[in-house]
Design a protein around this motif. Structure first.
Motif, PDB file in Angstrom:
ATOM      1  N   PHE A  63      45.676  16.566  45.079  1.00  0.00           N
ATOM      2  CA  PHE A  63      46.940  17.302  44.985  1.00  0.00           C
ATOM      3  C   PHE A  63      46.877  18.504  44.032  1.00  0.00           C
ATOM      4  O   PHE A  63      47.291  19.608  44.378  1.00  0.00           O
ATOM      5  N   LEU A  64      46.353  18.290  42.817  1.00  0.00           N
ATOM      6  CA  LEU A  64      46.344  19.377  41.821  1.00  0.00           C
ATOM      7  C   LEU A  64      45.524  20.568  42.279  1.00  0.00           C
ATOM      8  O   LEU A  64      45.916  21.716  42.084  1.00  0.00           O
ATOM      9  N   ILE A  65      44.379  20.290  42.880  1.00  0.00           N
ATOM     10  CA  ILE A  65      43.529  21.391  43.357  1.00  0.00           C
ATOM     11  C   ILE A  65      44.240  22.127  44.495  1.00  0.00           C
ATOM     12  O   ILE A  65      44.215  23.347  44.571  1.00  0.00           O
ATOM     13  N   LYS A  66      44.936  21.361  45.346  1.00  0.00           N
ATOM     14  CA  LYS A  66      45.719  21.990  46.427  1.00  0.00           C
ATOM     15  C   LYS A  66      46.749  22.955  45.837  1.00  0.00           C
ATOM     16  O   LYS A  66      46.932  24.063  46.331  1.00  0.00           O
ATOM     17  N   LEU A  67      47.380  22.504  44.784  1.00  0.00           N
ATOM     18  CA  LEU A  67      48.428  23.296  44.139  1.00  0.00           C
ATOM     19  C   LEU A  67      47.889  24.636  43.635  1.00  0.00           C
ATOM     20  O   LEU A  67      48.525  25.677  43.802  1.00  0.00           O
ATOM     21  N   PHE A  68      46.697  24.604  43.043  1.00  0.00           N
ATOM     22  CA  PHE A  68      46.112  25.821  42.478  1.00  0.00           C
ATOM     23  C   PHE A  68      45.443  26.711  43.520  1.00  0.00           C
ATOM     24  O   PHE A  68      45.156  27.863  43.252  1.00  0.00           O
ATOM     25  N   THR A  69      45.160  26.157  44.690  1.00  0.00           N
ATOM     26  CA  THR A  69      44.359  26.936  45.657  1.00  0.00           C
ATOM     27  C   THR A  69      45.089  27.284  46.954  1.00  0.00           C
ATOM     28  O   THR A  69      44.529  27.989  47.770  1.00  0.00           O
ATOM     29  N   PHE A  70      46.320  26.811  47.127  1.00  0.00           N
ATOM     30  CA  PHE A  70      46.968  27.026  48.431  1.00  0.00           C
ATOM     31  C   PHE A  70      47.127  28.501  48.785  1.00  0.00           C
ATOM     32  O   PHE A  70      47.057  28.884  49.946  1.00  0.00           O
ATOM     33  N   ARG A  71      47.297  29.344  47.750  1.00  0.00           N
ATOM     34  CA  ARG A  71      47.477  30.783  48.030  1.00  0.00           C
ATOM     35  C   ARG A  71      46.245  31.417  48.681  1.00  0.00           C
ATOM     36  O   ARG A  71      46.338  32.437  49.344  1.00  0.00           O
ATOM     37  N   HIS A  72      45.066  30.819  48.478  1.00  0.00           N
ATOM     38  CA  HIS A  72      43.837  31.412  49.024  1.00  0.00           C
ATOM     39  C   HIS A  72      43.714  31.232  50.535  1.00  0.00           C
ATOM     40  O   HIS A  72      42.864  31.857  51.164  1.00  0.00           O
ATOM     41  N   ILE A  73      44.559  30.366  51.107  1.00  0.00           N
ATOM     42  CA  ILE A  73      44.473  30.152  52.553  1.00  0.00           C
ATOM     43  C   ILE A  73      45.072  31.346  53.282  1.00  0.00           C
ATOM     44  O   ILE A  73      44.520  31.843  54.248  1.00  0.00           O
ATOM     45  N   SER A  74      46.222  31.828  52.782  1.00  0.00           N
ATOM     46  CA  SER A  74      46.862  32.965  53.442  1.00  0.00           C
ATOM     47  C   SER A  74      46.352  34.302  52.905  1.00  0.00           C
ATOM     48  O   SER A  74      46.276  35.282  53.621  1.00  0.00           O
ATOM     49  N   THR A  75      45.989  34.320  51.616  1.00  0.00           N
ATOM     50  CA  THR A  75      45.505  35.563  51.007  1.00  0.00           C
ATOM     51  C   THR A  75      44.098  35.333  50.472  1.00  0.00           C
ATOM     52  O   THR A  75      43.932  34.648  49.469  1.00  0.00           O
ATOM     53  N   PRO A  76      43.089  35.886  51.124  1.00  0.00           N
ATOM     54  CA  PRO A  76      41.719  35.655  50.638  1.00  0.00           C
ATOM     55  C   PRO A  76      41.529  36.223  49.223  1.00  0.00           C
ATOM     56  O   PRO A  76      42.088  37.242  48.888  1.00  0.00           O
ATOM     57  N   GLN A  77      40.746  35.505  48.455  1.00  0.00           N
ATOM     58  CA  GLN A  77      40.312  35.999  47.153  1.00  0.00           C
ATOM     59  C   GLN A  77      39.125  36.902  47.422  1.00  0.00           C
ATOM     60  O   GLN A  77      38.298  36.563  48.265  1.00  0.00           O
ATOM     61  N   TYR A  78      39.002  38.000  46.694  1.00  0.00           N
ATOM     62  CA  TYR A  78      37.783  38.795  46.828  1.00  0.00           C
ATOM     63  C   TYR A  78      36.825  38.349  45.743  1.00  0.00           C
ATOM     64  O   TYR A  78      37.173  38.346  44.572  1.00  0.00           O
ATOM     65  N   GLY A  79      35.646  37.925  46.141  1.00  0.00           N
ATOM     66  CA  GLY A  79      34.715  37.403  45.154  1.00  0.00           C
ATOM     67  C   GLY A  79      33.284  37.509  45.617  1.00  0.00           C
ATOM     68  O   GLY A  79      32.944  38.289  46.491  1.00  0.00           O
ATOM     69  N   GLY A  80      32.464  36.646  45.033  1.00  0.00           N
ATOM     70  CA  GLY A  80      31.037  36.782  45.276  1.00  0.00           C
ATOM     71  C   GLY A  80      30.618  38.055  44.558  1.00  0.00           C
ATOM     72  O   GLY A  80      31.447  38.765  43.994  1.00  0.00           O
ATOM     73  N   GLY A  81      29.384  38.366  44.571  1.00  0.00           N
ATOM     74  CA  GLY A  81      28.987  39.603  43.910  1.00  0.00           C
ATOM     75  C   GLY A  81      27.694  40.126  44.488  1.00  0.00           C
ATOM     76  O   GLY A  81      26.703  39.405  44.568  1.00  0.00           O
ATOM     77  N   ASN A  82      27.732  41.369  44.941  1.00  0.00           N
ATOM     78  CA  ASN A  82      26.534  42.044  45.448  1.00  0.00           C
ATOM     79  C   ASN A  82      26.350  43.275  44.569  1.00  0.00           C
ATOM     80  O   ASN A  82      27.161  44.197  44.620  1.00  0.00           O
ATOM     81  N   TYR A  83      25.329  43.243  43.744  1.00  0.00           N
ATOM     82  CA  TYR A  83      25.187  44.226  42.666  1.00  0.00           C
ATOM     83  C   TYR A  83      23.942  45.101  42.839  1.00  0.00           C
ATOM     84  O   TYR A  83      22.909  44.621  43.287  1.00  0.00           O
ATOM     85  N   LYS A  84      24.051  46.347  42.375  1.00  0.00           N
ATOM     86  CA  LYS A  84      22.839  47.133  42.155  1.00  0.00           C
ATOM     87  C   LYS A  84      22.222  46.561  40.874  1.00  0.00           C
ATOM     88  O   LYS A  84      22.929  46.361  39.880  1.00  0.00           O
ATOM     89  N   LYS A  85      20.936  46.313  40.903  1.00  0.00           N
ATOM     90  CA  LYS A  85      20.306  45.666  39.735  1.00  0.00           C
ATOM     91  C   LYS A  85      20.402  46.528  38.473  1.00  0.00           C
ATOM     92  O   LYS A  85      20.451  46.007  37.362  1.00  0.00           O
ATOM     93  N   GLU A  86      20.486  47.844  38.656  1.00  0.00           N
ATOM     94  CA  GLU A  86      20.593  48.757  37.507  1.00  0.00           C
ATOM     95  C   GLU A  86      21.823  48.440  36.640  1.00  0.00           C
ATOM     96  O   GLU A  86      21.839  48.716  35.436  1.00  0.00           O
ATOM     97  N   VAL A  87      22.852  47.852  37.272  1.00  0.00           N
ATOM     98  CA  VAL A  87      24.070  47.475  36.557  1.00  0.00           C
ATOM     99  C   VAL A  87      23.737  46.525  35.397  1.00  0.00           C
ATOM    100  O   VAL A  87      24.242  46.676  34.289  1.00  0.00           O
ATOM    101  N   PHE A  88      22.860  45.549  35.669  1.00  0.00           N
ATOM    102  CA  PHE A  88      22.510  44.563  34.633  1.00  0.00           C
ATOM    103  C   PHE A  88      21.703  45.206  33.506  1.00  0.00           C
ATOM    104  O   PHE A  88      21.775  44.768  32.368  1.00  0.00           O
ATOM    105  N   ASP A  89      20.927  46.246  33.849  1.00  0.00           N
ATOM    106  CA  ASP A  89      20.189  46.972  32.802  1.00  0.00           C
ATOM    107  C   ASP A  89      21.173  47.663  31.856  1.00  0.00           C
ATOM    108  O   ASP A  89      20.930  47.773  30.659  1.00  0.00           O
TER     109      ASP A  89
END
Length: 203
Positions: free
Chosen positions: A137-163
């Motif tokens: 139940f608690l996890i449902k409560l915190f995550t239900f919004r992600h079903i209708s509105t996708p979260q933007y996440g993951g990360g695809n980086y240019k390696k120079e960023v970490f430098d």
């Protein structure tokens, strides 16, 4: 030579706490329509030993495996993968994230190199309803919004960023929040953060 979306190599780093449950996500990656890809799996659970068939699957598909001697958390596991990679692009994909289409890598590389100032490209993360229904139940409560509105996440980086900005923060964000912290840091450095619309299904 100029970087084109065809000749840029990418390392996909997959942190995992259960190596045996990583195969499905790896199979999704191997279906990607992109040649210049290396996959590094960072196993962050010394008690989770890969089976013989898993080792064979990884060897056949040239997937590199790094075993952490102790549980170090996600930020440190990602940093280990970044240090082990030799490509100009780093993509981070959890073992429960499945790219929906076969052009996902091709499309985020195209976006990443459409502007010198773009440092990172994120994707919409979608939670399937049938998976969400099984949550407590608690996890449902915190995550239900992600079903209708996708979260933007993951990360695809240019390696120079970490430098420029350093690696993931292992003090404050050992087990969660490391990506949001990194996105803030790269924006502060003057890089842009952009989106692609290729969905990642969070199972």
């Amino acid at each position: 030579p100029t970087m084109t979306k065809e000749n840029i190599s990418v390392t996909i780093i997959m942190p995992t706490f259960d190596i045996e449950k990583s195969e499905e996500a790896l199979r999704h990656l191997l279906e990607q329509d992109y040649q210049k890809m290396e996959i590094i799996v960072v196993n962050d659970n010394p008690n989770s030993k890969p089976s013989t068939s898993m080792l064979k699957f990884m060897k056949t598909n040239k997937i590199r495996l790094i075993n952490n001697p102790v549980n170090k958390g996600i930020a440190q596991s990602l940093n280990t993968g970044i240090k082990a990679s030799k490509t100009p692009v780093i993509s981070i994909l959890c073992r429960d994230y499945f790219p929906e289409n076969k052009n996902w890598i091709r499309n985020f590389i195209k976006k990443l190199y459409s502007d010198n100032k773009i440092g990172c490209v994120v994707s919409p993360i979608v939670w399937p309803v049938e998976v969400w229904k099984k949550y407590p139940f608690l996890i449902k409560l915190f995550t239900f919004r992600h079903i209708s509105t996708p979260q933007y996440g993951g990360g695809n980086y240019k390696k120079e960023v970490f430098d420029k900005v350093g690696l993931f923060n292992i003090q404050k964000y050992a087990f969660a929040g490391e990506d949001c912290d990194m996105h803030k840091r790269i924006k502060k450095e003057g890089y842009k953060l952009k989106r692609v619309e290729d969905k990642i299904i969070h199972v």
